[in-house]
Design an enzyme around this catalytic site. Structure first.
Site, PDB file in Angstrom:
ATOM      1  N   THR A   3       0.828  -1.211   0.000  1.00 45.02           N
ATOM      2  CA  THR A   3       0.000   0.000   0.000  1.00 45.02           C
ATOM      3  C   THR A   3       0.861   1.258   0.000  1.00 45.02           C
ATOM      4  OG1 THR A   3      -1.448   1.287   1.463  1.00 45.02           O
ATOM      5  CG2 THR A   3      -0.100  -0.354   2.523  1.00 45.02           C
ATOM      6  N   ASP A   4       0.274   2.357  -0.474  1.00 44.07           N
ATOM      7  CA  ASP A   4       0.975   3.651  -0.406  1.00 44.07           C
ATOM      8  C   ASP A   4       1.038   4.174   1.030  1.00 44.07           C
ATOM      9  OD1 ASP A   4      -1.703   4.357  -0.051  1.00 44.07           O
ATOM     10  OD2 ASP A   4      -1.776   5.819  -1.677  1.00 44.07           O
ATOM     11  N   GLU A   5       0.258   3.555   1.932  1.00 48.55           N
ATOM     12  CA  GLU A   5       0.215   4.072   3.304  1.00 48.55           C
ATOM     13  C   GLU A   5       1.540   3.883   4.035  1.00 48.55           C
ATOM     14  OE1 GLU A   5      -3.414   3.357   5.440  1.00 48.55           O
ATOM     15  OE2 GLU A   5      -4.545   3.091   3.590  1.00 48.55           O
ATOM     16  N   TYR A  52      -1.733  -0.573  10.969  1.00 50.58           N
ATOM     17  CA  TYR A  52      -1.877  -1.248   9.670  1.00 50.58           C
ATOM     18  C   TYR A  52      -0.683  -0.954   8.773  1.00 50.58           C
ATOM     19  CZ  TYR A  52      -3.280  -1.721   4.769  1.00 50.58           C
ATOM     20  OH  TYR A  52      -3.301  -2.014   3.421  1.00 50.58           O
ATOM     21  N   LYS A  75       2.321  -3.415   7.209  1.00 51.26           N
ATOM     22  CA  LYS A  75       2.584  -3.593   5.766  1.00 51.26           C
ATOM     23  C   LYS A  75       4.028  -3.164   5.443  1.00 51.26           C
ATOM     24  CE  LYS A  75      -0.049  -4.649   2.928  1.00 51.26           C
ATOM     25  NZ  LYS A  75      -0.401  -5.992   2.402  1.00 51.26           N
TER      26      LYS A  75
HETATM   27  P1  NAD Z   1      -9.712  -7.624   2.212  1.00 50.11           P
HETATM   28  O1  NAD Z   1      -9.692  -7.302   3.667  1.00 50.11           O
HETATM   29  O2  NAD Z   1     -10.930  -7.347   1.416  1.00 50.11           O
HETATM   30  O3  NAD Z   1      -9.378  -9.182   2.000  1.00 50.11           O
HETATM   31  C1  NAD Z   1      -8.362  -9.834   2.694  1.00 50.11           C
HETATM   32  C2  NAD Z   1      -8.453 -11.319   2.359  1.00 50.11           C
HETATM   33  O4  NAD Z   1      -7.376 -11.990   3.022  1.00 50.11           O
HETATM   34  C3  NAD Z   1      -9.742 -11.981   2.852  1.00 50.11           C
HETATM   35  O5  NAD Z   1     -10.228 -12.875   1.887  1.00 50.11           O
HETATM   36  C4  NAD Z   1      -9.310 -12.723   4.113  1.00 50.11           C
HETATM   37  O6  NAD Z   1     -10.115 -13.871   4.384  1.00 50.11           O
HETATM   38  C5  NAD Z   1      -7.884 -13.102   3.745  1.00 50.11           C
HETATM   39  N1  NAD Z   1      -7.030 -13.298   4.935  1.00 50.11           N
HETATM   40  C6  NAD Z   1      -6.899 -12.467   5.995  1.00 50.11           C
HETATM   41  N2  NAD Z   1      -6.059 -13.012   6.898  1.00 50.11           N
HETATM   42  C7  NAD Z   1      -5.638 -14.184   6.371  1.00 50.11           C
HETATM   43  C8  NAD Z   1      -4.745 -15.209   6.818  1.00 50.11           C
HETATM   44  N3  NAD Z   1      -4.139 -15.124   8.007  1.00 50.11           N
HETATM   45  N4  NAD Z   1      -4.517 -16.280   6.016  1.00 50.11           N
HETATM   46  C9  NAD Z   1      -5.135 -16.376   4.806  1.00 50.11           C
HETATM   47  N5  NAD Z   1      -6.018 -15.462   4.352  1.00 50.11           N
HETATM   48  C10 NAD Z   1      -6.259 -14.381   5.117  1.00 50.11           C
HETATM   49  O7  NAD Z   1      -8.437  -6.883   1.602  1.00 50.11           O
HETATM   50  P2  NAD Z   1      -8.285  -6.135   0.205  1.00 50.11           P
HETATM   51  O8  NAD Z   1      -8.866  -4.787   0.312  1.00 50.11           O
HETATM   52  O9  NAD Z   1      -8.721  -7.059  -0.876  1.00 50.11           O
HETATM   53  O10 NAD Z   1      -6.697  -5.965   0.168  1.00 50.11           O
HETATM   54  C11 NAD Z   1      -5.859  -6.959  -0.413  1.00 50.11           C
HETATM   55  C12 NAD Z   1      -4.418  -6.542  -0.242  1.00 50.11           C
HETATM   56  O11 NAD Z   1      -4.214  -5.278  -0.868  1.00 50.11           O
HETATM   57  C13 NAD Z   1      -3.985  -6.367   1.214  1.00 50.11           C
HETATM   58  O12 NAD Z   1      -2.676  -6.871   1.349  1.00 50.11           O
HETATM   59  C14 NAD Z   1      -4.018  -4.869   1.425  1.00 50.11           C
HETATM   60  O13 NAD Z   1      -3.080  -4.475   2.405  1.00 50.11           O
HETATM   61  C15 NAD Z   1      -3.627  -4.366   0.051  1.00 50.11           C
HETATM   62  N6  NAD Z   1      -4.142  -3.024  -0.275  1.00 50.11           N
HETATM   63  C16 NAD Z   1      -5.477  -2.770  -0.243  1.00 50.11           C
HETATM   64  C17 NAD Z   1      -5.938  -1.497  -0.594  1.00 50.11           C
HETATM   65  C18 NAD Z   1      -7.417  -1.171  -0.595  1.00 50.11           C
HETATM   66  O14 NAD Z   1      -7.762  -0.023  -0.900  1.00 50.11           O
HETATM   67  N7  NAD Z   1      -8.307  -2.115  -0.327  1.00 50.11           N
HETATM   68  C19 NAD Z   1      -5.041  -0.495  -0.946  1.00 50.11           C
HETATM   69  C20 NAD Z   1      -3.668  -0.795  -0.943  1.00 50.11           C
HETATM   70  C21 NAD Z   1      -3.239  -2.066  -0.631  1.00 50.11           C
HETATM   71  P1  TYD Z   2     -10.665   3.817   4.256  1.00 52.92           P
HETATM   72  O1  TYD Z   2     -11.646   3.393   3.223  1.00 52.92           O
HETATM   73  O2  TYD Z   2     -10.731   3.183   5.617  1.00 52.92           O
HETATM   74  O3  TYD Z   2      -9.215   3.642   3.619  1.00 52.92           O
HETATM   75  P2  TYD Z   2      -7.770   4.163   4.170  1.00 52.92           P
HETATM   76  O4  TYD Z   2      -7.862   4.457   5.602  1.00 52.92           O
HETATM   77  O5  TYD Z   2      -6.941   2.951   3.896  1.00 52.92           O
HETATM   78  O6  TYD Z   2      -7.414   5.347   3.316  1.00 52.92           O
HETATM   79  O7  TYD Z   2     -10.791   5.373   4.449  1.00 52.92           O
HETATM   80  C1  TYD Z   2     -10.636   6.261   3.363  1.00 52.92           C
HETATM   81  C2  TYD Z   2     -10.698   7.660   3.917  1.00 52.92           C
HETATM   82  O8  TYD Z   2     -12.025   7.892   4.407  1.00 52.92           O
HETATM   83  C3  TYD Z   2      -9.769   7.882   5.090  1.00 52.92           C
HETATM   84  O9  TYD Z   2      -9.274   9.218   5.033  1.00 52.92           O
HETATM   85  C4  TYD Z   2     -10.660   7.718   6.304  1.00 52.92           C
HETATM   86  C5  TYD Z   2     -12.003   8.234   5.800  1.00 52.92           C
HETATM   87  N1  TYD Z   2     -13.196   7.593   6.407  1.00 52.92           N
HETATM   88  C6  TYD Z   2     -14.225   8.394   6.887  1.00 52.92           C
HETATM   89  O10 TYD Z   2     -14.176   9.641   6.822  1.00 52.92           O
HETATM   90  N2  TYD Z   2     -15.316   7.775   7.428  1.00 52.92           N
HETATM   91  C7  TYD Z   2     -15.424   6.426   7.534  1.00 52.92           C
HETATM   92  O11 TYD Z   2     -16.452   5.924   8.070  1.00 52.92           O
HETATM   93  C8  TYD Z   2     -14.369   5.624   7.021  1.00 52.92           C
HETATM   94  C9  TYD Z   2     -14.438   4.128   7.113  1.00 52.92           C
HETATM   95  C10 TYD Z   2     -13.268   6.245   6.467  1.00 52.92           C
END
Ligand code: NAD
Ligand code: TYD
Length: 354
Positions: free
Chosen positions: A132-134, A158, A162
Site C-alpha cells: 500500500t501507499d500508506e 496497519y 505492511k
Molecule cells: P480484504 O480485507 O478485502 O481481504 C483480505 C483477504 O485476506 C480476505 O479474503 C481474508 O479472508 C484473507 N485473509 C486475511 N487473513 C488471512 C490469513 N491469516 N490467512 C489467509 N487469508 C487471510 O483486503 P483487500 O482490500 O482485498 O486488500 C488486499 C491486499 O491489498 C492487502 O494486502 C491490502 O493491504 C492491500 N491493499 C489494499 C488497498 C485497498 O484499498 N483495499 C489499498 C492498498 C493495498
Molecule cells: P478507508 O476506506 O478506511 O481507507 P484508508 O484508511 O486505507 O485510506 O478510508 C478512506 C478515507 O475515508 C480515510 O481518510 C478515512 C475516511 N473515512 C471516513 O471519513 N469515514 C469512515 O467511516 C471511514 C471508514 C473512512
C-alpha cells in the site's frame, strides 16, 4: 500454476476472476475466510478446472511449506492481510500476526521451493507482494507525490505492519535472491469491497437513510484506483516487472473524502431518489487517531517501464460501483450480518457527531 493468497477478499477476488477469464494457467487460492473473505465472491469460478481453493491460514507455517512443495507454483501473488486501518487501531496484534508473520512464512516456504528448482526456473519464479501507499506516511499539501524512493514513514498499526512485510520481502531478495517484487498502490474501490471501507460504507448507509460518517473535516486526500485497473497493473508487473524492484500504482483520481461522499450522494439522488437529498445524511464525526492527511502516487516508473496506466475515470468507476451495490443487495445482506453489526456498533456509536 500460480498461488494467490487472500483471493476471497475484495481485490483478490477481482484478480482471481480476471485471471481465470484471460489466462489459461491454473491458480490456487489460499484464504483463511476471515470476516473479510467471502467464498461467494468467487461463485463465478466454481467448476472452472483452472481454479483450486485451500481454506488455509498464512500464519500456519507448515501448511504453507506443504502447499509450496506439493503444487510447486511458478509465482505467488500475495494479497492476504488484515486490511482496515480502524481495526488496526482497535486491535493491532492480528495485523502483526497475519501481515508480518504470515508474509515471512510465505517467503520461507517460497524460498525452500525455489532453492530446489533448476536455475532457469528459480530465476523465473516471482513473489509479488501487494502493498500500500500508506507505508510512505502522510504528505503535506505542497509535497510531491510518493515516488518509489520516498522514505517509509508508516503512521498506523496497519501501515506499520505492511511496511514491515515490505522490508522482509526486500530482505529475501537481497539475502537469498528470491525474485520478489512489491507494489504499493493507492485506495482501491469497486465491486465486492467490504462495507467497512469509506465508499461501500457510504453507499450502504445512504441506501438505509443512515448517517454518513465523515472523519474530522473530511478534507483528507486519497487517490482512488479502480480495482480492475489495479489487477491489470498486477498482471503487468507479474509478467514484466523487474525482480528486487518496487512499483507504485495509482488511479490518477485525487479527491478529498468529502468530495467522494458528496459524489456518491449525487449519484444516489439520481438512481435512488429520496424525499430529501442524500447529502443531508453527511455527519462529521470524531476524527481517526493519527489520521493521514494526504496520499498521492507518482506512477511514472510503471508507465515508463511497463507502459501501464489506469483506464477507469473516477466518474465512470464510481457510477459502476454504486450500480453494483444496488444490483447486489443479497451480497450486501450476506456480508453485513453478525460481526459486521458489532463492528459498526463499536466504531461509530461511540463517535459523537462533531
Ligand atoms: P480484504 O480485507 O478485502 O481481504 C483480505 C483477504 O485476506 C480476505 O479474503 C481474508 O479472508 C484473507 N485473509 C486475511 N487473513 C488471512 C490469513 N491469516 N490467512 C489467509 N487469508 C487471510 O483486503 P483487500 O482490500 O482485498 O486488500 C488486499 C491486499 O491489498 C492487502 O494486502 C491490502 O493491504 C492491500 N491493499 C489494499 C488497498 C485497498 O484499498 N483495499 C489499498 C492498498 C493495498
Ligand atoms: P478507508 O476506506 O478506511 O481507507 P484508508 O484508511 O486505507 O485510506 O478510508 C478512506 C478515507 O475515508 C480515510 O481518510 C478515512 C475516511 N473515512 C471516513 O471519513 N469515514 C469512515 O467511516 C471511514 C471508514 C473512512
Amino acid at each position: 500454476m500460480i498461488f494467490v493468497t487472500g483471493g476471497c477478499g475484495f481485490i483478490g477476488s477481482c484478480f482471481v476472476l480476471d485471471w481465470l477469464r484471460d489466462q489459461q494457467e491454473p491458480l490456487l487460492n489460499i484464504d483463511a475466510l476471515t470476516y473479510a473473505g467471502h467464498p461467494g465472491n468467487l461463485e463465478a469460478a466454481a467448476g472452472n478446472p483452472n481454479y483450486h481453493f485451500v481454506h488455509g491460514d498464512i500464519r500456519d507455517k507448515s501448511l504453507m511449506r506443504d502447499l509450496f512443495q506439493q503444487w510447486k507454483p511458478r509465482a505467488i501473488v500475495h494479497f492476504a492481510a488484515e486490511s482496515h486501518v480502524d481495526r488496526s487501531i482497535a486491535a493491532p496484534s492480528a495485523f502483526v500476526d497475519t501481515n508480518v508473520t504470515g508474509t515471512v512464512n510465505l517467503l520461507q516456504a517460497a524460498q525452500e521451493l525455489v532453492q530446489t528448482l533448476p536455475p532457469e526456473e528459480a530465476h523465473a519464479f516471482r513473489f509479488l507482494n501487494v502493498s500500500t501507499d500508506e507505508v510512505f506516511g502522510s504528505l503535506e499539501p505542497t509535497d510531491a507525490a510518493f515516488s518509489e524512493a520516498h522514505r517509509y514513514q508508516p503512521n498506523s498499526p496497519y501501515s506499520a505492519s505492511k511496511a514491515s512485510a515490505d522490508h522482509f520481502v526486500r530482505a529475501w531478495w537481497h539475502t537469498y535472491q528470491l525474485p520478489t517484487i512489491t507494489t504499493n498502490c493507492s485506495n482501491n474501490y469497486g465491486p465486492r469491497q467490504f462495507p467497512e471501507k469509506l465508499i461501500p460504507l457510504v453507499i450502504h448507509n445512504a441506501l438505509r437513510g443512515q448517517p454518513l460518517p465523515v472523519y474530522g473535516d473530511g478534507m483528507q486526500v486519497r487517490d482512488w484506483l479502480h480495482v480492475s485497473d489495479h489487477c491489470s497493473a498486477l498482471r503487468a508487473v507479474l509478467a514484466q516487472g523487474r525482480p528486487g524492484e518496487t512499483y507504485n500504482i495509482g488511479g490518477r483520481s485525487v479527491m478529498t473524502n468529502l468530495d467522494v461522499v458528496r459524489g456518491i450522494c449525487a449519484m444516489l439522488d439520481e438512481l435512488r431518489p429520496r424525499a430529501t437529498p442524500h447529502a443531508g445524511l453527511i455527519t462529521h464525526v470524531t476524527d481517526r487517531r493519527g489520521h493521514d492527511r494526504r496520499y498521492a502516487i507518482d506512477d511514472s516508473r510503471l508507465a515508463a517501464e511497463l507502459g501501464w496506466q489506469p483506464k477507469m475515470r473516477f466518474a465512470d468507476g464510481i457510477r459502476q460501483t454504486v450500480q453494483w451495490y444496488l444490483d447486489n443487495s443479497a451480497w450486501v445482506e450476506s456480508v453485513t450480518s453478525g460481526s459486521y453489526r458489532q463492528w459498526v456498533e463499536q466504531q461509530y456509536h461511540s463517535r459523537a457527531a462533531r
